[in-house]
Design a protein around this motif. Structure first.
Motif, PDB file in Angstrom:
ATOM      1  N   GLU A 101       0.828  -1.203   0.000  1.00  0.00           N
ATOM      2  CA  GLU A 101       0.000   0.000   0.000  1.00  0.00           C
ATOM      3  C   GLU A 101       0.863   1.254   0.000  1.00  0.00           C
ATOM      4  OE1 GLU A 101      -3.228   2.162   2.952  1.00  0.00           O
ATOM      5  OE2 GLU A 101      -3.272  -0.021   2.735  1.00  0.00           O
ATOM      6  N   LEU A 102       1.946   1.240   0.775  1.00  0.00           N
ATOM      7  CA  LEU A 102       2.850   2.390   0.798  1.00  0.00           C
ATOM      8  C   LEU A 102       3.495   2.594  -0.565  1.00  0.00           C
ATOM      9  CD1 LEU A 102       4.309   4.610   2.392  1.00  0.00           C
ATOM     10  CD2 LEU A 102       6.021   2.906   3.039  1.00  0.00           C
ATOM     11  N   ASP A 103       3.929   1.507  -1.224  1.00  0.00           N
ATOM     12  CA  ASP A 103       4.548   1.638  -2.543  1.00  0.00           C
ATOM     13  C   ASP A 103       3.543   2.102  -3.591  1.00  0.00           C
ATOM     14  OD1 ASP A 103       7.052   0.905  -1.671  1.00  0.00           O
ATOM     15  OD2 ASP A 103       6.760  -1.224  -2.064  1.00  0.00           O
ATOM     16  N   LYS A 104       2.288   1.638  -3.479  1.00  0.00           N
ATOM     17  CA  LYS A 104       1.267   2.098  -4.411  1.00  0.00           C
ATOM     18  C   LYS A 104       1.009   3.591  -4.242  1.00  0.00           C
ATOM     19  CE  LYS A 104      -1.303  -2.177  -5.233  1.00  0.00           C
ATOM     20  NZ  LYS A 104      -2.631  -2.847  -5.146  1.00  0.00           N
ATOM     21  N   ARG A 105       0.986   4.052  -3.004  1.00  0.00           N
ATOM     22  CA  ARG A 105       0.809   5.487  -2.770  1.00  0.00           C
ATOM     23  C   ARG A 105       2.001   6.285  -3.312  1.00  0.00           C
ATOM     24  NH1 ARG A 105      -3.376   7.009   0.408  1.00  0.00           N
ATOM     25  NH2 ARG A 105      -4.464   5.367   1.561  1.00  0.00           N
ATOM     26  N   THR A 106       3.188   5.690  -3.237  1.00  0.00           N
ATOM     27  CA  THR A 106       4.367   6.361  -3.805  1.00  0.00           C
ATOM     28  C   THR A 106       4.249   6.463  -5.318  1.00  0.00           C
ATOM     29  OG1 THR A 106       5.728   5.488  -1.996  1.00  0.00           O
ATOM     30  CG2 THR A 106       6.877   6.304  -3.945  1.00  0.00           C
ATOM     31  N   VAL A 107       3.818   5.375  -5.965  1.00  0.00           N
ATOM     32  CA  VAL A 107       3.605   5.409  -7.413  1.00  0.00           C
ATOM     33  C   VAL A 107       2.563   6.467  -7.766  1.00  0.00           C
ATOM     34  CG1 VAL A 107       2.721   4.096  -9.384  1.00  0.00           C
ATOM     35  CG2 VAL A 107       4.293   3.024  -7.782  1.00  0.00           C
ATOM     36  N   ALA A 108       1.473   6.498  -7.004  1.00  0.00           N
ATOM     37  CA  ALA A 108       0.418   7.488  -7.262  1.00  0.00           C
ATOM     38  C   ALA A 108       0.946   8.906  -7.103  1.00  0.00           C
ATOM     39  CB  ALA A 108      -0.766   7.240  -6.322  1.00  0.00           C
ATOM     40  N   ALA A 109       1.775   9.137  -6.093  1.00  0.00           N
ATOM     41  CA  ALA A 109       2.310  10.478  -5.866  1.00  0.00           C
ATOM     42  C   ALA A 109       3.270  10.898  -6.982  1.00  0.00           C
ATOM     43  CB  ALA A 109       3.014  10.537  -4.515  1.00  0.00           C
ATOM     44  N   VAL A 110       4.126   9.974  -7.422  1.00  0.00           N
ATOM     45  CA  VAL A 110       5.089  10.314  -8.479  1.00  0.00           C
ATOM     46  C   VAL A 110       4.379  10.590  -9.798  1.00  0.00           C
ATOM     47  CG1 VAL A 110       7.021   9.455  -9.841  1.00  0.00           C
ATOM     48  CG2 VAL A 110       6.977   9.066  -7.375  1.00  0.00           C
ATOM     49  N   LEU A 111       3.391   9.762 -10.126  1.00  0.00           N
ATOM     50  CA  LEU A 111       2.670   9.934 -11.390  1.00  0.00           C
ATOM     51  C   LEU A 111       1.558  10.959 -11.293  1.00  0.00           C
ATOM     52  CD1 LEU A 111       2.444   6.234 -12.610  1.00  0.00           C
ATOM     53  CD2 LEU A 111       3.861   8.049 -13.548  1.00  0.00           C
ATOM     54  N   GLY A 112       1.204  11.364 -10.077  1.00  0.00           N
ATOM     55  CA  GLY A 112       0.177  12.393  -9.912  1.00  0.00           C
ATOM     56  C   GLY A 112      -1.231  11.887 -10.080  1.00  0.00           C
ATOM     57  N   VAL A 113      -1.476  10.590  -9.821  1.00  0.00           N
ATOM     58  CA  VAL A 113      -2.823  10.036  -9.932  1.00  0.00           C
ATOM     59  C   VAL A 113      -3.380   9.823  -8.534  1.00  0.00           C
ATOM     60  CG1 VAL A 113      -2.208   8.912 -12.094  1.00  0.00           C
ATOM     61  CG2 VAL A 113      -2.069   7.625  -9.961  1.00  0.00           C
ATOM     62  N   PRO A 114      -4.700   9.839  -8.358  1.00  0.00           N
ATOM     63  CA  PRO A 114      -5.283   9.544  -7.039  1.00  0.00           C
ATOM     64  C   PRO A 114      -4.992   8.099  -6.642  1.00  0.00           C
ATOM     65  CG  PRO A 114      -6.902  10.579  -8.504  1.00  0.00           C
ATOM     66  CD  PRO A 114      -5.730  10.199  -9.349  1.00  0.00           C
ATOM     67  N   PRO A 115      -4.716   7.840  -5.363  1.00  0.00           N
ATOM     68  CA  PRO A 115      -4.406   6.460  -4.935  1.00  0.00           C
ATOM     69  C   PRO A 115      -5.528   5.474  -5.219  1.00  0.00           C
ATOM     70  CG  PRO A 115      -3.754   8.041  -3.235  1.00  0.00           C
ATOM     71  CD  PRO A 115      -4.534   8.811  -4.273  1.00  0.00           C
ATOM     72  N   PHE A 116      -6.797   5.944  -5.240  1.00  0.00           N
ATOM     73  CA  PHE A 116      -7.882   4.987  -5.458  1.00  0.00           C
ATOM     74  C   PHE A 116      -7.856   4.385  -6.859  1.00  0.00           C
ATOM     75  CE2 PHE A 116      -9.775   9.231  -6.224  1.00  0.00           C
ATOM     76  CZ  PHE A 116     -10.185   9.090  -7.533  1.00  0.00           C
ATOM     77  N   LEU A 117      -7.166   5.005  -7.795  1.00  0.00           N
ATOM     78  CA  LEU A 117      -7.015   4.400  -9.118  1.00  0.00           C
ATOM     79  C   LEU A 117      -6.137   3.153  -9.082  1.00  0.00           C
ATOM     80  CD1 LEU A 117      -6.604   7.488 -11.490  1.00  0.00           C
ATOM     81  CD2 LEU A 117      -8.622   6.070 -11.133  1.00  0.00           C
ATOM     82  N   LEU A 118      -5.327   3.027  -8.023  1.00  0.00           N
ATOM     83  CA  LEU A 118      -4.460   1.862  -7.861  1.00  0.00           C
ATOM     84  C   LEU A 118      -4.985   0.925  -6.782  1.00  0.00           C
ATOM     85  CD1 LEU A 118      -0.950   3.589  -8.056  1.00  0.00           C
ATOM     86  CD2 LEU A 118      -2.335   2.609  -9.891  1.00  0.00           C
ATOM     87  N   GLY A 119      -6.238   1.119  -6.377  1.00  0.00           N
ATOM     88  CA  GLY A 119      -6.846   0.223  -5.401  1.00  0.00           C
ATOM     89  C   GLY A 119      -6.584   0.580  -3.960  1.00  0.00           C
ATOM     90  N   VAL A 120      -6.147   1.802  -3.688  1.00  0.00           N
ATOM     91  CA  VAL A 120      -5.862   2.226  -2.317  1.00  0.00           C
ATOM     92  C   VAL A 120      -6.791   3.383  -1.952  1.00  0.00           C
ATOM     93  CG1 VAL A 120      -4.111   3.113  -0.727  1.00  0.00           C
ATOM     94  CG2 VAL A 120      -3.455   1.547  -2.552  1.00  0.00           C
ATOM     95  N   GLY A 121      -7.578   3.217  -0.908  1.00  0.00           N
ATOM     96  CA  GLY A 121      -8.460   4.292  -0.470  1.00  0.00           C
ATOM     97  C   GLY A 121      -9.768   4.321  -1.242  1.00  0.00           C
ATOM     98  N   GLU A 122     -10.578   5.317  -0.907  1.00  0.00           N
ATOM     99  CA  GLU A 122     -11.896   5.480  -1.490  1.00  0.00           C
ATOM    100  C   GLU A 122     -11.905   6.601  -2.527  1.00  0.00           C
ATOM    101  OE1 GLU A 122     -14.377   3.479  -0.897  1.00  0.00           O
ATOM    102  OE2 GLU A 122     -13.292   2.323   0.629  1.00  0.00           O
ATOM    103  N   TYR A 123     -12.906   6.537  -3.425  1.00  0.00           N
ATOM    104  CA  TYR A 123     -13.039   7.560  -4.461  1.00  0.00           C
ATOM    105  C   TYR A 123     -13.373   8.913  -3.844  1.00  0.00           C
ATOM    106  CZ  TYR A 123     -14.984  10.310  -8.263  1.00  0.00           C
ATOM    107  OH  TYR A 123     -15.257  11.317  -9.157  1.00  0.00           O
ATOM    108  N   SER A 124     -12.796   9.960  -4.398  1.00  0.00           N
ATOM    109  CA  SER A 124     -13.058  11.319  -3.946  1.00  0.00           C
ATOM    110  C   SER A 124     -13.215  12.214  -5.172  1.00  0.00           C
ATOM    111  CB  SER A 124     -11.915  11.835  -3.056  1.00  0.00           C
ATOM    112  OG  SER A 124     -12.042  13.220  -2.813  1.00  0.00           O
ATOM    113  N   GLN A 125     -14.336  12.918  -5.226  1.00  0.00           N
ATOM    114  CA  GLN A 125     -14.572  13.822  -6.352  1.00  0.00           C
ATOM    115  C   GLN A 125     -13.546  14.952  -6.375  1.00  0.00           C
ATOM    116  OE1 GLN A 125     -18.014  16.494  -6.184  1.00  0.00           O
ATOM    117  NE2 GLN A 125     -18.527  15.954  -8.291  1.00  0.00           N
ATOM    118  N   ALA A 126     -13.222  15.481  -5.204  1.00  0.00           N
ATOM    119  CA  ALA A 126     -12.226  16.557  -5.146  1.00  0.00           C
ATOM    120  C   ALA A 126     -10.858  16.063  -5.619  1.00  0.00           C
ATOM    121  CB  ALA A 126     -12.139  17.102  -3.718  1.00  0.00           C
TER     122      ALA A 126
END
Length: 395
Positions: free
Chosen positions: A266-291
């Motif tokens: 989960e930590l590595d997925k959040r790192t990938v999301a942060a580097v690529l600038g995508v929301p973590p929920f696109l990688l299966g981490v966390g819940e969807y957020s409109q904001a």
């Protein structure tokens, strides 16, 4: 020979230990991974890049013109080629996805598109695979693009870049350096999970038996004991075992939670999301957020799109008043109620007509092209001519 005497002799020989640990070579290899993994082979990185490419590919591309009354959209053969048929062998969406995927992954921050013309008119825009392209620097400012070994002038091509190289500023560097270690960690976590789940050294029930019985001395004897006392014909049927020879214990085996695989992944997925600038929920981490989604469109998709717009305008458009614009607004997540209320508020002030509202609500035009305003809305320069300010009748 009594059982007590046998146990003592066995203990003296050093054959009975309080605990034993095994490290099997085959299972150890299952938990290890070696070698370099390219970013496009990592599922998380591939998923994030695919989502970015799909979103950019789904946007319409507008040919715009600067006028004295504001920017307007132009519909002509050039706009049709760019937005509908940029390449005869693929759709516009597939064409743009290929460009963006090459930019993000395969081309390490570089994507080349070759325009083809006939009699001065643009015919097609051919995306070039990263494996066919190399760059030949000429000093620090100039360079040549080699396509299948043939040198091309970069001014005759569209060269999209991402993350400028620190030495050759005209060249993109991509995200390989930032994501390399994370990709290796995710690969190791996947290999560990796969090896752990496939390992045979994690039974759910352990049956403790007297090791000195004759039946337990051989594999055939142990199988006979299992067949006689443990195995049953019906699911849920109780076991009947001798009290002096058997003791059934439920031992909790080592789980993935004990290895902290879930937290690490989960930590590595959040790192990938942060580097690529995508929301973590696109990688299966966390819940969807409109904001978070709208922030992703503005802060990740829009900067990439601006680079595409500027390169396409610079290389394809000759008129100083024309430019390329992607419809980023179409990707924002707003519900129909919010959109309807905004448009209705604009219609009260004459900013929106009925057909424009119907278009956003996915309804066919109904001839409502007239702009209307409420009776108390007047031009600002006529604010002093109201009857109520001059003592007149305000009814």
């Amino acid at each position: 020979m009594s059982r007590r005497t046998t146990k003592k002799r066995t203990r003296d020989c050093g054959q009975n230990k309080s605990s034993v640990a095994y490290l099997m070579g085959g299972d150890f290899n299952d938990l290890c991974c070696a070698g370099y993994t390219s970013l496009d082979k990592n599922p998380e990185i591939m998923t994030a890049c695919r989502k970015i490419a799909e979103l950019i590919g789904s946007m319409t591309i507008h040919l715009m013109s600067n006028t004295d009354e504001g920017d307007i959209r132009i519909i002509n053969e050039l706009s049709r080629t760019i937005d509908i048929a940029p390449d005869p062998h693929m759709t516009r969406k597939m064409w743009m996805e290929a460009i963006v995927m090459t930019l993000l992954l395969y081309g390490q921050g570089n994507s080349i598109v070759m325009p083809h013309t006939h009699n001065g008119y643009l015919e097609s825009l051919e995306p070039i695979a990263a494996s066919r392209v190399s760059f030949l620097p000429d000093g620090y400012r100039d360079y040549r693009v080699l396509i299948d070994g043939a040198a091309k002038d970069p001014e005759s091509l569209m060269h999209f870049t991402l993350n400028p190289d620190p030495v050759y500023l005209w060249k993109g560097r991509g995200l390989a350096v930032s994501l390399r270690e994370v990709a290796n960690n995710l690969k190791q976590a996947s290999a560990t999970e796969k090896g752990f789940m496939a390992s045979k050294w994690k039974p759910s029930v352990i049956v403790k038996v007297d090791a000195l019985t004759d039946e337990f001395a051989s594999p055939a004897g142990r199988q006979k004991l299992l067949d006689s006392y443990v195995k049953s014909a019906e699911v849920g049927e109780p076991w009947l075992i001798p009290a002096d020879q058997f003791q059934v214990e439920q031992i909790r085996p080592l789980s993935l939670s004990d290895l902290a695989i879930k937290d690490t992944v989960e930590l590595d997925k959040r790192t990938v999301a942060a580097v690529l600038g995508v929301p973590p929920f696109l990688l299966g981490v966390g819940e969807y957020s409109q904001a978070a989604w709208n922030s992703f469109i503005y802060n990740t998709i829009r900067p990439i799109v601006i680079g595409l717009q500027q390169e396409m305008t610079r290389k394809l458009i000759l008129s100083p008043k024309w430019y390329i614009r992607f419809n980023v607004w179409s990707l924002l997540d707003y519900d129909l109620g919010t959109i309807s209320n905004v448009l209705l508020a604009g219609s009260d002030r004459g900013f929106v007509n009925g057909d424009e509202w119907r278009d956003r609500m996915n309804l066919a035009p109904a001839g409502l092209t007239e702009y209307r305003v409420l009776e108390n809305y007047i031009p600002w320069d006529m604010a002093g001519a109201q009857n109520k300010l001059n003592g007149g009748n305000v009814s």
